[in-house]
Design a protein around this motif. Sequence first.
Motif, PDB file in Angstrom:
ATOM      1  N   ILE A  73      -0.215   7.394  -0.655  1.00  0.00           N
ATOM      2  CA  ILE A  73       0.917   6.191  -1.745  1.00  0.00           C
ATOM      3  C   ILE A  73       0.401   6.185  -2.982  1.00  0.00           C
ATOM      4  N   LEU A  74      -1.350   5.845  -3.426  1.00  0.00           N
ATOM      5  CA  LEU A  74      -2.009   5.467  -3.980  1.00  0.00           C
ATOM      6  C   LEU A  74      -1.726   6.717  -5.336  1.00  0.00           C
ATOM      7  N   SER A  75      -1.545   7.643  -5.074  1.00  0.00           N
ATOM      8  CA  SER A  75      -0.870   8.347  -6.504  1.00  0.00           C
ATOM      9  C   SER A  75       0.607   8.139  -6.180  1.00  0.00           C
ATOM     10  N   SER A  76       1.476   8.373  -5.795  1.00  0.00           N
ATOM     11  CA  SER A  76       2.481   8.122  -6.580  1.00  0.00           C
ATOM     12  C   SER A  76       2.777   7.144  -7.449  1.00  0.00           C
ATOM     13  N   LEU A  77       2.296   5.203  -6.634  1.00  0.00           N
ATOM     14  CA  LEU A  77       2.497   4.496  -7.139  1.00  0.00           C
ATOM     15  C   LEU A  77       1.251   4.216  -8.869  1.00  0.00           C
ATOM     16  N   VAL A  93      -0.225  -1.210 -15.325  1.00  0.00           N
ATOM     17  CA  VAL A  93      -1.831  -1.258 -15.366  1.00  0.00           C
ATOM     18  C   VAL A  93      -1.934  -2.465 -14.026  1.00  0.00           C
ATOM     19  N   LEU A  94      -1.516  -4.319 -14.389  1.00  0.00           N
ATOM     20  CA  LEU A  94      -1.388  -4.200 -13.557  1.00  0.00           C
ATOM     21  C   LEU A  94      -0.547  -4.240 -12.003  1.00  0.00           C
ATOM     22  N   ILE A  95       0.224  -3.766 -12.164  1.00  0.00           N
ATOM     23  CA  ILE A  95       1.135  -3.371 -11.101  1.00  0.00           C
ATOM     24  C   ILE A  95       0.524  -1.869 -10.351  1.00  0.00           C
ATOM     25  N   SER A  96       0.183  -1.402 -10.352  1.00  0.00           N
ATOM     26  CA  SER A  96      -1.160   0.179 -10.198  1.00  0.00           C
ATOM     27  C   SER A  96      -2.463  -0.944  -9.623  1.00  0.00           C
ATOM     28  N   GLY A  97      -2.922  -1.939 -10.643  1.00  0.00           N
ATOM     29  CA  GLY A  97      -4.149  -2.727  -9.396  1.00  0.00           C
ATOM     30  C   GLY A  97      -3.513  -3.310  -8.440  1.00  0.00           C
ATOM     31  N   GLY A  99      -0.841  -2.883  -6.755  1.00  0.00           N
ATOM     32  CA  GLY A  99      -0.854  -1.848  -5.195  1.00  0.00           C
ATOM     33  C   GLY A  99      -2.195  -1.224  -5.291  1.00  0.00           C
ATOM     34  N   PHE A 100      -2.995  -1.721  -5.528  1.00  0.00           N
ATOM     35  CA  PHE A 100      -4.680  -0.192  -5.741  1.00  0.00           C
ATOM     36  C   PHE A 100      -5.258  -1.406  -4.775  1.00  0.00           C
ATOM     37  N   VAL A 101      -4.900  -3.074  -4.730  1.00  0.00           N
ATOM     38  CA  VAL A 101      -6.057  -4.175  -4.080  1.00  0.00           C
ATOM     39  C   VAL A 101      -5.698  -3.632  -2.915  1.00  0.00           C
TER      40      VAL A 101
END
Length: 142
Positions: A73-77, A93-97, A99-101
């Motif tokens: 999931i993180l890799s796809s994001l 970067v904000l969208i990936s952040g 999702g990561f959080v």
Amino acid sequence: MSHQLGVLSDEVPGYQTVLKTLREHDAIRISQGLLFCAGFCLVRAAIVPWYLHFTGSMGKGLSDLEIVATSLILSSLFVVASVLARFLPLIAVLISGIGFVAICVRDYLSYPDILAQGLVFKTILMVLWLRHLFTALISRIL
């Protein structure tokens, strides 16, 4: 004697051209960095379950499927954010952040054991992500 300062782009010849080139290079670096984060997640998906299985270190309630699913999931994001970073680096970067959080919070709430949460992996990924966030912010401020 009043002196009005002009806009920097009006005072320095070629400023807009150089700024556009700089932002394009920053967007490419951010995109490549987010792809690296995606690759890092794939490496985790491949190595960690194997390592835990053969060392007998499997934590209580932690399954191979959860580790692989979270990593994929993180890799796809990060891959989607990498593509978006070519056009809108800060938004990507904000969208990936976000999702990561969200994944970090889910793991924190699911597992009481701090090592079962992938602390080392998430710390390294957070440092990489912060580096790209600062690059995007500086590129945007210029």
